[in-house]
Each structure stands twice: as C-alpha cells, then as structure tokens.
Design a protein around this motif. Structure first.
Motif, PDB file in Angstrom:
ATOM      1  N   PHE A 124       4.349  11.027  -2.503  1.00 14.91           N
ATOM      2  CA  PHE A 124       3.573  10.199  -1.587  1.00 14.91           C
ATOM      3  C   PHE A 124       3.280  11.008  -0.328  1.00 14.91           C
ATOM      4  O   PHE A 124       4.128  11.755   0.161  1.00 14.91           O
ATOM      5  CB  PHE A 124       4.335   8.935  -1.214  1.00 14.91           C
TER       6      PHE A 124
ATOM      7  N   THR B  44      -1.370   8.194  -1.019  1.00 23.13           N
ATOM      8  CA  THR B  44      -0.703   6.923  -0.759  1.00 23.13           C
ATOM      9  C   THR B  44      -0.437   6.194  -2.076  1.00 23.13           C
ATOM     10  O   THR B  44      -1.001   6.549  -3.120  1.00 23.13           O
ATOM     11  CB  THR B  44      -1.589   6.044   0.120  1.00 23.13           C
ATOM     12  N   PRO B  45       0.385   5.132  -2.031  1.00 24.55           N
ATOM     13  CA  PRO B  45       0.555   4.325  -3.248  1.00 24.55           C
ATOM     14  C   PRO B  45      -0.758   3.806  -3.808  1.00 24.55           C
ATOM     15  O   PRO B  45      -0.930   3.739  -5.031  1.00 24.55           O
ATOM     16  CB  PRO B  45       1.471   3.195  -2.778  1.00 24.55           C
TER      17      PRO B  45
ATOM     18  N   ASP C  65      14.426   6.575  -3.178  1.00 27.45           N
ATOM     19  CA  ASP C  65      13.433   5.933  -2.318  1.00 27.45           C
ATOM     20  C   ASP C  65      12.051   5.961  -2.964  1.00 27.45           C
ATOM     21  O   ASP C  65      11.283   4.998  -2.870  1.00 27.45           O
ATOM     22  CB  ASP C  65      13.386   6.616  -0.949  1.00 27.45           C
TER      23      ASP C  65
ATOM     24  N   ARG D 226      11.965   3.246  -5.677  1.00 25.41           N
ATOM     25  CA  ARG D 226      11.785   1.905  -5.107  1.00 25.41           C
ATOM     26  C   ARG D 226      10.328   1.666  -4.716  1.00 25.41           C
ATOM     27  O   ARG D 226       9.753   0.615  -5.009  1.00 25.41           O
ATOM     28  CB  ARG D 226      12.686   1.729  -3.880  1.00 25.41           C
ATOM     29  N   ARG D 227       9.735   2.644  -4.066  1.00 25.73           N
ATOM     30  CA  ARG D 227       8.359   2.467  -3.597  1.00 25.73           C
ATOM     31  C   ARG D 227       7.380   2.462  -4.771  1.00 25.73           C
ATOM     32  O   ARG D 227       6.422   1.691  -4.789  1.00 25.73           O
ATOM     33  CB  ARG D 227       8.001   3.579  -2.603  1.00 25.73           C
TER      34      ARG D 227
ATOM     35  N   GLU E 197       5.244  -0.854  -5.072  1.00 26.33           N
ATOM     36  CA  GLU E 197       3.870  -0.761  -4.596  1.00 26.33           C
ATOM     37  C   GLU E 197       2.894  -0.238  -5.644  1.00 26.33           C
ATOM     38  O   GLU E 197       1.845  -0.836  -5.880  1.00 26.33           O
ATOM     39  CB  GLU E 197       3.809   0.120  -3.342  1.00 26.33           C
TER      40      GLU E 197
ATOM     41  N   HIS F  54      16.303  -2.774   0.228  1.00 26.51           N
ATOM     42  CA  HIS F  54      15.095  -3.574   0.446  1.00 26.51           C
ATOM     43  C   HIS F  54      15.075  -4.143   1.858  1.00 26.51           C
ATOM     44  O   HIS F  54      14.058  -4.059   2.564  1.00 26.51           O
ATOM     45  CB  HIS F  54      15.040  -4.697  -0.595  1.00 26.51           C
TER      46      HIS F  54
ATOM     47  N   ASN G 295      14.443  -1.406   4.470  1.00 29.66           N
ATOM     48  CA  ASN G 295      13.029  -1.030   4.532  1.00 29.66           C
ATOM     49  C   ASN G 295      12.222  -2.067   5.318  1.00 29.66           C
ATOM     50  O   ASN G 295      11.323  -1.706   6.090  1.00 29.66           O
ATOM     51  CB  ASN G 295      12.459  -0.895   3.116  1.00 29.66           C
TER      52      ASN G 295
END
Length: 492
Positions: free
Chosen positions: A232, A242-243, A270, A273-274, A278, A396, A399
């Motif tokens: 990312f 970006t996502p 991390d 998770r993203r 996303e 979570h 974040n």
C-alpha cells in the motif's frame, strides 16, 4: 477476455521461515479470523531456512477453523505421489475438508538433486506429473492401484484414507505443454507475478481455454488463481497504491481476464487486516457492479466534460433514500463487514468454549493419561484461538482510535461527544479482554482437569459472557452512531 462468473476468493502466501514459525502460524490465524479463504505455502524441501510445508500446514490447520490450506506448489520430484496423496487426504480428514493441492513438475533442479530427487528433463518432468495426477485421483477415489508407469507405479496399492472432500488440483504452468495439461486435467491454474505479470495473462488464459475446450471441458471448470505481490502506498504501478487502486486492479483482472482467486504474498499482519477490511469488500462490490452492467444510472445527469468525469466505480449506482450514493454507503458498510467478522468469530470462540466444557464433563476427573493429554490439548487450542481473537479486536479498536476517530473529529468537531463515548467503550472492552486473557492463562496453566480445571473454565466462561455483552452492544452502537459521518467523510 471472458469473465467466467466464478465467486471471488482471497488468501495469503506467507514465507515459511523457520526462525519466525510463531509469526507464520499467527498470520494464518489472523487470515482465518478476518475471513480470508486461503493460506497457501510454497514447497522447497532443499531450502534450509524453510519449514517443511506439510508439517506447517498441519500446524496451521490445527489452529484455524475455516481457512483453506494449500501447497503453492508441492515439489513433485521430492513428494512421491502415493505419499503426497496420503498426506493431503489425511490433512483433509483432520481439517474437515479444507485442503487444496497446488502441484508443480519441478524447478531448481540443483536443489532437488541434492535432496535426492533426481534430475529430469522438461519432457520427463511433465510426463511424471501426468502419472502423478492419475495416482492422486485414483488414491482419493479409493481405487486399487493399477498404474505401472515410466516414472511412478501404484500397482497393487490399497489406498486410504479417502479425503473429506474432492481435493482440487492446481497446476503452476507457463509453458505450452503445461498450459495444455492444465486445461485438460487440472481444477485450477496458479501463475505468479514475476513469472507471469498481468500483461502476459490474457494470452496464457486464451491458450488454457483452448486446451480445455479441446478436452471437452468448459473453461469455467478451471479456477484461475493468481499469486500477487505489492504494497500500500501512493505510488503508481501494479499493486503499489491505495486499497481502492488495488481493488480496481483486481476487478480488472477478474472481469477482464477471468482470474477469480487472489493470493497475496505478505508477512505483515497490518497489511492482512487492511487487505481484508478494505480491499476485499471493495473488490467484491466493484466486480458485482461490473457484472450487473457497470453503467452510470439513468437518474444521474450525463457528464459532458471527459476531463471532469469521475471514475464509473465511484458513481456506479443511484442515490439511496437517505441521500447518499452507494459509493458513500459502502464506507459504513465496510465497517459493518469488519464488525460482522468480529461477531462471527466471537460466536466461534463461544462454541469452542462450549465444546471444551462438554469435554470436561464427559471425561470426569480424566484419570487416564490419554484423557488428560486430550484435555490439555483442547485447553491449549482454545487459548491460542481466544488469544488471537483478543489481538484482532484490540488491533481493530487501536486503528479506529488512531486513524478513523481523529479523522472524523477533524472533519466535524461536533462529533466529539460521540467519539468520546466510543473511545470510552473501547476502554471498557479492553479491560474485559484483559480479564479474558487472565482467565485463559489460568486455564492453560492449570492441570486442565478435575475441580481446579473446572473452576478455571467457569471463570473463563463468565469473562467471555461479560465481553460478549459489552462488545456486541458497542459494535451496534458504533455502527448506528457513525453511519452518516462515515458516509459523508469516509475513513480518512
């Protein structure tokens, strides 16, 4: 090129580093908890720094509940097909049907030869692969061995056990004969970036379709799996932004070429998770929109200036009754999706606790050594799963506290009372997670049986009940309180 209409699947491709073995297993647990479908492990038995692939997959299978386990790809010259068939079937039985077998004809022949596998020509290695697939499928079907091939034989073999489900075979293939073989025999095709970058996929895919049709198969019978790598950021290029950039590129691969499973190489929790929170839901949304037509709704005014035209995927559907576009509503919907993962995994934790309680009841004082060992293993498994869940919830909320909440406050300072209350709820949940963690430590440290073990389990159950009540109430409150602010201002 065609879109085969297959459901999208996502997974991870972690490095099987022996000196990071705890991290590798925990990353697979994280992928399981956040709802990814696959964890896939490379197989290089001659690589000194790597764990054995089947041993690692077995450990991951014991510590996860839903995620599929695959080799990516198994090194056939060092994995005799009968032994490979038995290993895959055994793990499939033990994990309730979660194994998929990626298979390769062989590469890095110096290492293979040093490990005792022998060196084969390209033709010999592909011929051996064909024989191996015949043996694998006959073994899993429970058919007595009849093959007496040039490279492998199973004549006279009585196979078993049979797997819990029909194990799909993926083939890593790039060259013409291997592509033809994949189209004729395989359930999945698994190329990798670096060997076949996105511009190379359409031609390879067309050849695969041609081979499938020539063998009397439908092209959609072969799932297209793609090993991808990236990060990312704000840069340009494939999987470097970006996502949303990732989601749009994956959408192009899915609806433009027909790739339907994406396995991302990463060792970063991390990132996982993203990616799950996303990229995955947005990709599913964009692919669904493309499959439904992908055009701007008639209710929207046409854009006459191409330079000012927004991305079609930004404005793809009409406004809802609340005045938000579907693209805006997707932002709070993503939060709900993450929360739904937390809810479903909390239900899984509660189910595991229930199973452990039943185990304590059924074996009484656990006088036998076997019962004692079984109960201890159940406690350790429960502890590992709950510990992973606690980390996910904490991550979570961290974040949100560090990213989403400050962004919303900057965008709308009047949200301060709402954000303060949500942050206070995070503190309450954190304290309950600590309480659950202490109960887990007491359970695992205890003998695991008898009255002491039962008291420890009662304490754990009480702590889990308190966490459940507070966490579920918090998740619902947060979704209601932040629905409109997230739709207006986004995540940040």
């Amino acid at each position: 090129m065609p879109d085969y209409g297959l459901d999208l699947q996502f997974g991870i491709f972690p490095s099987p580093d022996a000196d990071r073995h705890h991290d590798v297993v925990e990353l697979a647990q994280l992928a399981d908890v956040v709802g990814l479908e696959h964890v896939s492990i490379q197989d290089h038995p001659y690589q000194a720094a790597h764990l054995d692939t089947w041993t690692l997959l077995s450990a991951i299978g014991a510590r996860t509940s839903q995620i599929r386990l695959s080799t990516n790809v198994a090194n056939l010259p060092l994995r005799p097909p009968v032994v490979l068939a038995k290993a895959a079937a055994s793990l499939d039985v033990l994990t309730g049907g979660r194994v998929e077998l990626g298979l390769g004809a062989g590469a890095f022949w110096d290492g293979i030869e040093a490990a005792g596998g022998g060196r084969k020509t390209p033709k010999e290695s592909v011929d051996a692969l064909v024989e191996a697939i015949t043996i694998l499928r006959a073994f899993w079907a429970g058919e007595p061995g009849r093959l007496d091939g040039e490279h492998y034989s199973n004549r006279g073999l009585k196979p078993g056990p049979r797997p819990a489900h029909d194990i799909p075979i993926w083939l890593g293939a790039y060259k013409p004969r291997m592509i033809r073989l994949t189209g004729q025999l395989a359930d999945g095709w698994v190329p990798s970036m670096g060997y076949a970058d996105p511009p190379a996929l359409p031609d390879l895919n067309a050849r695969l379709d041609e081979a499938a049709v020539g063998a009397g198969r439908a092209p959609q019978d072969i799932r297209r799996i793609y090993n991808i790598f990236g990060r990312f950021g704000t840069g340009s290029g494939v999987f470097a932004g970006t996502p949303r950039d990732w989601a749009e590129q994956l959408t192009d691969l899915a609806v433009g070429i027909g790739m339907s499973t994406f396995i991302v190489g990463t060792d970063d929790p991390d990132f996982v998770r993203r990616f799950a929170a996303e990229v995955v839901p947005l990709t599913r949304e964009l692919v669904a929109a493309e499959r439904e037509g992908g055009s701007t709704p008639e209710s929207e005014e046409p854009v006459t200036d191409p330079a000012s035209a927004p991305d079609v995927r930004e404005t793809v559907v009409a406004r809802s009754s609340s005045g938000f576009t579907a693209a805006q509503l997707a932002v709070p919907a993503h939060l709900v999706e993450v929360h739904d993962y937390l809810r479903s995994e909390l239900a899984q934790v509660r189910d595991i606790v229930s199973q452990v309680r039943e185990g304590h009841t059924s074996v009484g004082q656990a006088r036998s050594v076997i019962n004692t060992m079984t109960m201890r293993q159940n406690n350790w498994t429960l502890g590992a799963y709950c510990e992973s869940y606690c980390r996910i919830v904490t991550g979570h909320h961290t974040n949100e506290d560090r990213g989403m909440f400050p962004h919303l406050l900057r965008a709308d300072p009047t949200l301060e009372p709402v954000i303060t209350r949500l942050h206070d709820e995070h503190e309450v949940v954190a304290a309950l997670l600590d309480e659950l963690d202490r109960a887990l430590v007491a359970l695992v440290a205890d003998a695991g049986y008898g009255s002491d073990g039962q008291r420890a389990l009662d304490t754990l159950s009480d702590a889990l009940d308190r966490l459940t009540e507070s966490l579920l109430a918090h998740l619902t409150h947060e979704e209601e309180a932040l629905h409109d602010p997230l739709a207006i201002h986004g995540f940040g």
